[in-house]
Design an enzyme around this catalytic site. Sequence first.
Site, short mmCIF file in Angstrom:
data_model
loop_
_atom_site.label_atom_id
_atom_site.label_comp_id
_atom_site.label_asym_id
_atom_site.label_seq_id
_atom_site.Cartn_x
_atom_site.Cartn_y
_atom_site.Cartn_z
N ASN A 1 2.01 2.23 -0.31
CA ASN A 1 3.37 1.80 0.07
C ASN A 1 3.37 0.39 0.67
O ASN A 1 4.37 -0.04 1.23
CB ASN A 1 3.97 2.81 1.07
CG ASN A 1 3.20 2.89 2.38
OD1 ASN A 1 2.21 2.18 2.56
ND2 ASN A 1 3.64 3.73 3.28
N GLU B 1 3.84 0.65 8.78
CA GLU B 1 4.51 1.29 7.65
C GLU B 1 5.79 0.54 7.29
O GLU B 1 6.41 -0.08 8.17
CB GLU B 1 4.88 2.73 8.04
CG GLU B 1 3.68 3.60 8.45
CD GLU B 1 2.87 4.09 7.27
OE1 GLU B 1 2.95 3.52 6.17
OE2 GLU B 1 2.12 5.06 7.44
#
Length: 241
Positions: A136, A143
């Site tokens: 990702n 994140e």
Amino acid sequence: MRIKTIDNYNELSEQAADIVAIEVQTKKNTVLGLPTGSTPLGMYACLVKMYKKNEIDFKNVITFNLDEYIGLPPDHPQSYNYYMHSNFFDHVNVKKSNIHIPHCKDQDPILICREYEQNIKRAGGIDLQILGIGTNGHIGFNEPDEYLYTETHLVELTEETIEANSRFFKSRDEVPLQAVTMGVGSIMGAAKIILLASGESKAEAVKEMLSGKVTTRVPASFLQLHRDVTVLVDIEAASLL
Ligand code: PGA
């Protein structure tokens, strides 16, 4: 950013280890920022081999790991502390007192994070940061989100990361939901950075990282703003470039 496409994973690991070795040989008290995950395993194996052949000495090296799960004891086989010792520290001569891995058992995570950041500064900052990349686009456990943190902080792991990391646990339910990670600013503060990416599953993230746009939705894209980054990718990870 220098992008080097390398034929295969073994060569990628050797080249990464060579970059680390040059850094360690060039500067006394080199400060290394270290990653975990599958990708750097080959690099650690090469560094251990070099050490056994007396080609590298880690006596004065100081290390800071990028991240650690919250909720796993240091001797848990899936903790990054365990990973680092079994794959690297137990086989080379890095001094115990020079090893830094964030760990929060009963302590306040906010204090741990602040102390970690201060320790990096006290060591004079990171000379060479080695990174992997998540599918990702995460670096460390930074994140994709609306915003990113600059310094070491507590993080809730995304579904994608929990899913990706569940392959190392007996079941998905055992994957910790939180971690401590160096922030994007802590990483960008390193004098030099190398990022390693191997396999087709990383191709999209590598493409996004190098897109020419910087977005918190692809944390690795911030590396485009750093003046000394080398990206080592194998042919599969480079397949969308
Ligand atoms: P991997 O993880 O090396 O296990 O693919 C990289 C990362 O998530 O940063």
